[in-house]
Structures are given as structure tokens and as C-alpha cells.
Design a protein around this motif. Structure first.
Motif: not given
Ligand code: ASP
Ligand code: MG
Length: 418
Positions: A277-284, A310-313
């Protein structure tokens, strides 16, 4: 003269009485002029018994020794079958994997066949013998005995059929063919007369236990026609009748397929779900989560990554239940802190239900009928995955049988297509 390969499963080889029946059946084929190679499994329960003995001595047995032990089951059943054939007046000879030889790599307990030397088998066939070749086992380059993974005799049989360019590989088992779904779950399940390789591949990988998946891959690759049929019928039924029974697994272009859009429903409880839950959404991020799982040689099945808010997935995936504890530990100890996820939710109480059919390629609305059917039963869908010819959903496992029955009805699988 046509070479035919017969494979008999553990139940078919389950007692000396049954082995005698197998011999009668094989003798009938031989008498009709076929060159027959028979690949038997161990007698039912034997492989479990042998592995159990190993575990009594060691909690985590050395895989090389485990194969040494497990392979004996097929050696015994093969010798017994050769004896039974001789008692029927048929000249027969049995071979262990290393005697053929069936070459494999060195991945003990899940070895892959790399080559089969057909010289010895062919010489015996040409001398009029029936050849019995142990299923499940082979030999690696160092001369170690290897086994091909549970259910591996199917793959042995198909590989032998491919090596000999056999006309057909007949898989004799304790069911009389491939069904639209498991008849133990849906009483109205219907036997399919023909099914395509692609459908069978999906069904085998999605939980239909009729054939080991690797055997279907092998058959597809080397274009070996397969037939799944019962070994429990009267061994003396006319050959023509037997040749038409069961389910033929064949190539789309070679056969008139049944015109159903959905051919079958597969299901499995072998999966478990992990959500970060709420993983920072960024490449990689996907690579950071799943890379180490792959490095640990663990197969990942379904994957869902949500739209980020808001930047999390949230990131969910499934693995085989046998690997669940390992993956949970890996996530907890290293991945969750490394990727900065808020928390991990692990759920073993899931099941995957899939509809399969080559007709899905050219028909719209199939998945939506699946979703509607589940909605009508109030079953929540947790994950969805699709391919050209299948749609799978992950649901709570206690609803699995209900889902399978409802879908079987919704797609009218009890009625043969016209
Ligand atoms: N005897 C092995 C097993 O039980 C292989 C087979 O039956 O196909 O897995
Ligand atoms: Mg089997």
C-alpha cells in the motif's frame, strides 16, 4: 507402421490387477499392428510415499538424493508392466530413463528434457517388441538421475512421442477426457471432444490438473497430437471405438473446433496475493518490487498497479501458495522498507477463476458477461488479468465453487455447441 505412445497415470497403474489390464490394452494395440511405446507413472501414492520417507530423514532433503529416491517408483511400475506384457504373450522390454537415455539438465526435482536418444527404442520396436520407458525421469550430463517435477510422466510421454515422430500420444488416465470444468464442482460439466493446444495450455496453467503444463507446451512445440482418454474402460473394447474416445488436443488449423466461444472454466486455489500500500509512484518501482522475487526464482502470476493518487500507488501481485511465506518474508524484511511502501497486506484466502476459449478472440462482450455473472452472485473481483483467449479473476476463495458453477451456467457450457 505407425508408432503410438501410450502414457498411463498412477491410478491406471495402481495395482497389479490394473497393470494387467494395461497390458491387455497395450497387447490389443500391438496385435493390431502398431508399434507401441508405453510410458507409465509410478503406482498411485508411491511417489508421495517415497518423498515422505526422504522427509522423515531430512526436513529439506538434498534434491539429488530426492530424485534418486523418487525415480524408483517408475522403475518398479515399468518393470511390472513389462512382466505383465510378457504374460500376455507380448515381447516387451522396459528401460529406465538413463538407459534410453533421456537427457535432461541438472535441475533436480524439476529437470527439463534436452534430448532423447531413440536408437534403442527403435531397435526394439523394429524387432517387434513393445517398449516400456519410465516416466518422470532422465539423466543429466554427469550421469545423475533427475526427475521432471510432479506429474512429469506426461512430459516424458510427449517427449518420447516427439523424438519418435509418433502418430499420436495417448494419455490414459482416470478420467475419460478433458471437461468444460471439474465435474466434481459442476455436475453438468461436459467432456470436450476436441480442444486446441492453446486452450489446453491455458487450462493446464490455470488449474485444470488433467495434464502437466510442460507436456502441453512440449506437444505444441513439436506438434504431437495428444488424446486424453480413460484407462478404466474394458481393455478389450474395439480399437476403433477407443481411438475415437476421450478428448483430442489438436491444432486449430488441423481440426474442426467446437464452435463455443468459451470452451472451459479453470480454477485454482494455488495462489496467494500480496499488496503493498502507498508505494511512491516513480520509475523503477515495479522492478524494485518484483525484481528480487524473480531473482529468488519465484514465479509471479497476476499483477495490478493502481492509478496513482497524490504520488502514491497500491501494488498487488500473486504468487503460488508454496512460495507465499518466502515472498512475504522478502517483502517484509527488505522490499517494503526499500521502496518506502506504507504497509503490506498478505492474503492467502484467494482463488483464481478463468474462462478460456479461442472464440474470445473474435467475440466482444465475453469478459463483461463474466463480470455480470459474478456481480449477480455478489462476488467481489479483486484482480483481473486477460490474454487473447482467457479472462481470469481473483476472488475470495470461499466463493470459488459458486463462481465456477454460475459461470458454467452463464456460458451454457453444459450444452454442446452446434
Ligand atoms: N510419479 C510422478 C508423480 O507422482 C510422476 C507422474 O506421475 O507423472 O508426480
Ligand atoms: Mg499425472
Amino acid at each position: 507402421m505407425a508408432i503410438i505412445v501410450h502414457k498411463y497415470g498412477g491410478t491406471s497403474m495402481g495395482s497389479t490387477e490394473r497393470i494387467k489390464n494395461v497390458a491387455r490394452r497395450v497387447a490389443k494395440w500391438h496385435a493390431a499392428g502398431h508399434q507401441v511405446v508405453v510410458v507409465p507413472s509410478a503406482m498411485s501414492g508411491e511417489t508421495n510415499r517415497l518423498i515422505g520417507l526422504a522427509r522423515e530423514i531430512s526436513a529439506i532433503p538434498d534434491p539429488r538424493e530426492l530424485d534418486m529416491i523418487a525415480a524408483t517408483g517408475e522403475q518398479a511400475s515399468s518393470g511390472l508392466l513389462a512382466l505383465a506384457l510378457q504374460a500376455e504373450g507380448v515381447d516387451a522390454r522396459s528401460y529406465a530413463g538413463w538407459q534410453v537415455p533421456i537427457h535432461t539438465d541438472s535441475s533436480f526435482t524439476k529437470a527439463r528434457i534436452t534430448a532423447i536418444d531413440d536408437a534403442r527404442i527403435k531397435a526394439d520396436l523394429d524387432a517387434g517388441r513393445v517398449v516400456v520407458v519410465t516416466g518422470f525421469q532422465g539423466v543429466d550430463d554427469q550421469g545423475n538421475i533427475t526427475t521432471l517435477g510432479r506429474g512429469g510422466s506426461d512430459t516424458s510421454a510427449v517427449a518420447v512421442a516427439a523424438a519418435l515422430n509418433a502418430q499420436e500420444c495417448l494419455i490414459y488416465t482416470d478420467v475419460d477426457g478433458v471437461y468444460t470444468t471439474d465435474p466434481r464442482v459442476v455436475a453438468e460439466a461436459r467432456r470436450l471432444h476436441v480442444v486446441s493446444f492453446e486452450e489446453m495450455l491455458e487450462m493446464a496453467s490455470l488449474g485444470s490438473k488433467v495434464l502437466q503444463i510442460r507436456s502441453v507446451e512440449f506437444a505444441g512445440k513439436y506438434r504431437v497430437p495428444l488424446r486424453v482418454l480413460s484407462s478404466l474402460t474394458d481393455p478389450n473394447i474395439p480399437l476403433e471405438q477407443e481411438m475415437q474416445s476421450g478428448t483430442l488436443i489438436t491444432f486449430e488449423e488441423d481440426a474442426q473446433m467446437e464452435s463455443a466461444i468459451v470452451s472451459g472454466i479453470a480454477f485454482t486455489r494455488d495462489e496467494a496475493k500480496i499488496t503493498l500500500l502507498a508505494v511512491p509512484d516513480r520509475p523503477g518501482v515495479a522492478f524494485s518490487i518484483l525484481g528480487p522475487v524473480a531473482d529468488a526464482n519465484i514465479d509471479i502470476d497476476m499483477i495490478v498497479q493502481n492509478q496513482s493518487v497524490s504520488g502514491h500507488t497500491d501494488f498487488s501481485f500473486t504468487v503460488n501458495r508454496n512460495d507465499f511465506a518466502k515472498v512475504v518474508k522478502l517483502m517484509h524484511d527488505t522490499i517494503v522498507p526499500a521502496v518506502g511502501a506504507r504497509e503490506m497486506v498478505a492474503d492467502e484466502n484467494v482463488a483464481k477463476v478463468s474462462i478460456v476459449g479461442i472464440g474470445m478472440r473474435s467475440h466482444a462482450g465475453i469478459a463483461s458477461l463474466m463480470f455480470k455473472t459474478l456481480a449477480d452472485e455478489n462476488i467481489n473481483i479483486q484482480m483481473i488479468s486477460t490474454s487473447e483467449i482467457k479472462t481470469s479473476v481473483l476472488i475470495q476463495d470461499k466463493y470459488m465453487e459458486l463462481a465456477v458453477r454460475a459461470l458454467h451456467k452463464a456460458f451454457d457450457l453444459e450444452t454442446a455447441p452446434t
